[in-house]
Design a protein around this motif. Sequence first.
Motif, PDB file in Angstrom:
ATOM      1  N   LEU A   1       0.840  -1.213   0.000  1.00  0.00           N
ATOM      2  CA  LEU A   1       0.000   0.000   0.000  1.00  0.00           C
ATOM      3  C   LEU A   1       0.866   1.250   0.000  1.00  0.00           C
ATOM      4  O   LEU A   1       0.601   2.203  -0.746  1.00  0.00           O
ATOM      5  N   ASP A   2       1.910   1.252   0.837  1.00  0.00           N
ATOM      6  CA  ASP A   2       2.810   2.410   0.906  1.00  0.00           C
ATOM      7  C   ASP A   2       3.522   2.619  -0.429  1.00  0.00           C
ATOM      8  O   ASP A   2       3.716   3.752  -0.878  1.00  0.00           O
TER       9      ASP A   2
ATOM     10  N   LEU B   1      -7.131 -16.137   2.582  1.00  0.00           N
ATOM     11  CA  LEU B   1      -7.489 -14.845   2.001  1.00  0.00           C
ATOM     12  C   LEU B   1      -6.303 -14.208   1.293  1.00  0.00           C
ATOM     13  O   LEU B   1      -5.141 -14.509   1.578  1.00  0.00           O
ATOM     14  N   GLN B   2      -6.602 -13.294   0.386  1.00  0.00           N
ATOM     15  CA  GLN B   2      -5.590 -12.502  -0.301  1.00  0.00           C
ATOM     16  C   GLN B   2      -6.163 -11.119  -0.581  1.00  0.00           C
ATOM     17  O   GLN B   2      -7.364 -10.888  -0.426  1.00  0.00           O
ATOM     18  N   SER B   3      -5.275 -10.207  -0.994  1.00  0.00           N
ATOM     19  CA  SER B   3      -5.711  -8.827  -1.267  1.00  0.00           C
ATOM     20  C   SER B   3      -5.465  -8.454  -2.712  1.00  0.00           C
ATOM     21  O   SER B   3      -4.432  -8.808  -3.296  1.00  0.00           O
ATOM     22  N   TYR B   4      -6.437  -7.757  -3.296  1.00  0.00           N
ATOM     23  CA  TYR B   4      -6.176  -7.013  -4.524  1.00  0.00           C
ATOM     24  C   TYR B   4      -6.388  -5.548  -4.187  1.00  0.00           C
ATOM     25  O   TYR B   4      -6.966  -5.212  -3.144  1.00  0.00           O
ATOM     26  N   PHE B   5      -5.897  -4.661  -5.056  1.00  0.00           N
ATOM     27  CA  PHE B   5      -5.938  -3.233  -4.747  1.00  0.00           C
ATOM     28  C   PHE B   5      -6.708  -2.447  -5.793  1.00  0.00           C
ATOM     29  O   PHE B   5      -6.737  -2.816  -6.977  1.00  0.00           O
TER      30      PHE B   5
ATOM     31  N   LEU C   1       2.151  -4.105  -9.103  1.00  0.00           N
ATOM     32  CA  LEU C   1       3.004  -3.102  -8.463  1.00  0.00           C
ATOM     33  C   LEU C   1       4.327  -2.965  -9.206  1.00  0.00           C
ATOM     34  O   LEU C   1       4.857  -1.857  -9.369  1.00  0.00           O
ATOM     35  N   ASP C   2       4.866  -4.082  -9.693  1.00  0.00           N
ATOM     36  CA  ASP C   2       6.114  -4.021 -10.473  1.00  0.00           C
ATOM     37  C   ASP C   2       5.922  -3.174 -11.727  1.00  0.00           C
ATOM     38  O   ASP C   2       6.822  -2.404 -12.115  1.00  0.00           O
ATOM     39  N   ASP C   3       4.752  -3.318 -12.383  1.00  0.00           N
ATOM     40  CA  ASP C   3       4.462  -2.485 -13.558  1.00  0.00           C
ATOM     41  C   ASP C   3       4.447  -1.011 -13.175  1.00  0.00           C
ATOM     42  O   ASP C   3       4.967  -0.150 -13.906  1.00  0.00           O
ATOM     43  N   LEU C   4       3.835  -0.713 -12.025  1.00  0.00           N
ATOM     44  CA  LEU C   4       3.721   0.672 -11.570  1.00  0.00           C
ATOM     45  C   LEU C   4       5.091   1.255 -11.250  1.00  0.00           C
ATOM     46  O   LEU C   4       5.390   2.408 -11.599  1.00  0.00           O
ATOM     47  N   VAL C   5       5.935   0.462 -10.609  1.00  0.00           N
ATOM     48  CA  VAL C   5       7.289   0.915 -10.282  1.00  0.00           C
ATOM     49  C   VAL C   5       8.085   1.185 -11.560  1.00  0.00           C
ATOM     50  O   VAL C   5       8.817   2.173 -11.663  1.00  0.00           O
ATOM     51  N   GLU C   6       7.903   0.311 -12.552  1.00  0.00           N
ATOM     52  CA  GLU C   6       8.672   0.451 -13.796  1.00  0.00           C
ATOM     53  C   GLU C   6       8.209   1.631 -14.634  1.00  0.00           C
ATOM     54  O   GLU C   6       9.033   2.357 -15.215  1.00  0.00           O
ATOM     55  N   HIS C   7       6.886   1.874 -14.691  1.00  0.00           N
ATOM     56  CA  HIS C   7       6.362   2.870 -15.622  1.00  0.00           C
ATOM     57  C   HIS C   7       5.798   4.135 -14.967  1.00  0.00           C
ATOM     58  O   HIS C   7       5.610   5.140 -15.654  1.00  0.00           O
ATOM     59  N   GLY C   8       5.491   4.081 -13.689  1.00  0.00           N
ATOM     60  CA  GLY C   8       5.143   5.297 -12.966  1.00  0.00           C
ATOM     61  C   GLY C   8       3.682   5.688 -12.909  1.00  0.00           C
ATOM     62  O   GLY C   8       3.283   6.462 -12.051  1.00  0.00           O
ATOM     63  N   SER C   9       2.843   5.185 -13.821  1.00  0.00           N
ATOM     64  CA  SER C   9       1.414   5.531 -13.799  1.00  0.00           C
ATOM     65  C   SER C   9       0.637   4.515 -14.625  1.00  0.00           C
ATOM     66  O   SER C   9       1.212   3.782 -15.446  1.00  0.00           O
ATOM     67  N   GLU C  10      -0.677   4.498 -14.428  1.00  0.00           N
ATOM     68  CA  GLU C  10      -1.506   3.567 -15.184  1.00  0.00           C
ATOM     69  C   GLU C  10      -1.485   3.894 -16.669  1.00  0.00           C
ATOM     70  O   GLU C  10      -1.463   2.990 -17.511  1.00  0.00           O
ATOM     71  N   ASN C  11      -1.477   5.184 -16.999  1.00  0.00           N
ATOM     72  CA  ASN C  11      -1.432   5.583 -18.412  1.00  0.00           C
ATOM     73  C   ASN C  11      -0.158   5.091 -19.086  1.00  0.00           C
ATOM     74  O   ASN C  11      -0.188   4.600 -20.220  1.00  0.00           O
ATOM     75  N   GLU C  12       0.961   5.240 -18.394  1.00  0.00           N
ATOM     76  CA  GLU C  12       2.231   4.809 -18.979  1.00  0.00           C
ATOM     77  C   GLU C  12       2.299   3.283 -19.084  1.00  0.00           C
ATOM     78  O   GLU C  12       2.909   2.740 -19.998  1.00  0.00           O
ATOM     79  N   ILE C  13       1.677   2.603 -18.148  1.00  0.00           N
ATOM     80  CA  ILE C  13       1.605   1.139 -18.222  1.00  0.00           C
ATOM     81  C   ILE C  13       0.811   0.733 -19.463  1.00  0.00           C
ATOM     82  O   ILE C  13       1.201  -0.179 -20.206  1.00  0.00           O
ATOM     83  N   LYS C  14      -0.282   1.452 -19.702  1.00  0.00           N
ATOM     84  CA  LYS C  14      -1.107   1.177 -20.879  1.00  0.00           C
ATOM     85  C   LYS C  14      -0.338   1.462 -22.155  1.00  0.00           C
ATOM     86  O   LYS C  14      -0.373   0.677 -23.115  1.00  0.00           O
ATOM     87  N   ASN C  15       0.375   2.584 -22.181  1.00  0.00           N
ATOM     88  CA  ASN C  15       1.164   2.950 -23.361  1.00  0.00           C
ATOM     89  C   ASN C  15       2.256   1.929 -23.661  1.00  0.00           C
ATOM     90  O   ASN C  15       2.632   1.722 -24.817  1.00  0.00           O
TER      91      ASN C  15
ATOM     92  N   ASP D   1      -3.165 -12.370  -5.915  1.00  0.00           N
ATOM     93  CA  ASP D   1      -2.752 -11.542  -4.782  1.00  0.00           C
ATOM     94  C   ASP D   1      -1.863 -10.399  -5.278  1.00  0.00           C
ATOM     95  O   ASP D   1      -0.889 -10.624  -5.995  1.00  0.00           O
ATOM     96  N   GLY D   2      -2.226  -9.169  -4.922  1.00  0.00           N
ATOM     97  CA  GLY D   2      -1.426  -8.014  -5.308  1.00  0.00           C
ATOM     98  C   GLY D   2      -1.845  -7.361  -6.609  1.00  0.00           C
ATOM     99  O   GLY D   2      -1.286  -6.320  -6.986  1.00  0.00           O
TER     100      GLY D   2
END
Length: 362
Positions: free
Chosen positions: A50-51, A279-283, A324-338, A353-354
């Motif tokens: 989450l952090d 149990l597991q978590s999605y975000f 989360l790895d995608d987010l760390v690599e690309h920085g935003s959902e738009n950039e992940i999509k691009n 999970d995750g």
Amino acid sequence: MEAGIVGLPNVGKSTLFNALTESKSAASENYPFCTIEPNEGVITVPDDRLDKITTYITPQKVIPAVVKLVDIAGIVKGASEGEGLGNKFLSHIRAVDAILQVVRCFEDPDVIHVSGQVDPMADIETIEMELMLADIESLQSAQQKAGKTARSGNKEAIERLAVIDKCLAHLESETPLRKLELTEPEEKCIRSFGLMTLKPLLYVANVSEDDVEGTSELATKVREYAAGVGAGFVAVCASIESELAEVPAEDRGEMLDAYGLKEPALNVLAREAYRTLGLQSYFTAGEKEVRAWTVPVGTAAPQAAGVIHTDFEKTFIRVNVFTLDDLVEHGSENEIKNAGKLRVEGKAYIVQDGDICHFLCN
């Protein structure tokens, strides 16, 4: 779903429960049966993912996953026959989805032990036997009812009776049901019986202040036993965790350092309780909130969406998923999509999970 904290009297159950929920109750006195009605509490499940998400997506609030705990009174030998208000306490265990068994792994002459000596393996054997005896009683009662119906040729009753007989034979060999292989239809047949030795189990070794990692001989025996029966294991010093619970969060670092702990052991316990419950978590992540949603492992996308709102399951179209790895690599959902990393999944997708999800519904 909820987990029940069980154990013999005076093993530290209520101390742990109060520390977990940062609450106080009259149930912390040093005498047996201080907990009669089960106390209930909801605890957060610490998740550093989450952090990390909020490093890239700044929300108005962050909402972690939670798990419900029930502090159940101490069990004694003979509980299955009504000793120590046993029948009432056993009914509380039947109602939970998983068992967290607290086992005393420390010596202290000022804290009495119900059997007169500290022997965690004997404690485990006592509780396991009482739960097996109670399960046998439940199954024998169900056997009589199913037998009467089966004699009329009822197919469902015949199938149920076969599963009951299989379970009884296993229990009569003094082996808990969690070690019996059952098919999904067989499990469904007996699900309503609330069989206690079929429930997933986590052993919680309550250790001394000089054994926070649970490496003592007593704790090691419990750890090895847990591994052998496929149960989880966590070492916790209830006295330390009780003190930590009373210290402001910003001041806990110094105390943790003094005991050589990276984080409160109760954080580990909360995560293990979550896992034990299956149990597991999605975000979900946006400007309004970053939130962890709780689903059972193996949940399909429409049902996962239904956790947010029941209408979402009915009107589910698809889900956009990234990690989360995608987010760390690309920085935003738009950039992940691009970058072509945003996955579009349908109704058959099993949420992992995750996963960070954006559900599209009609």
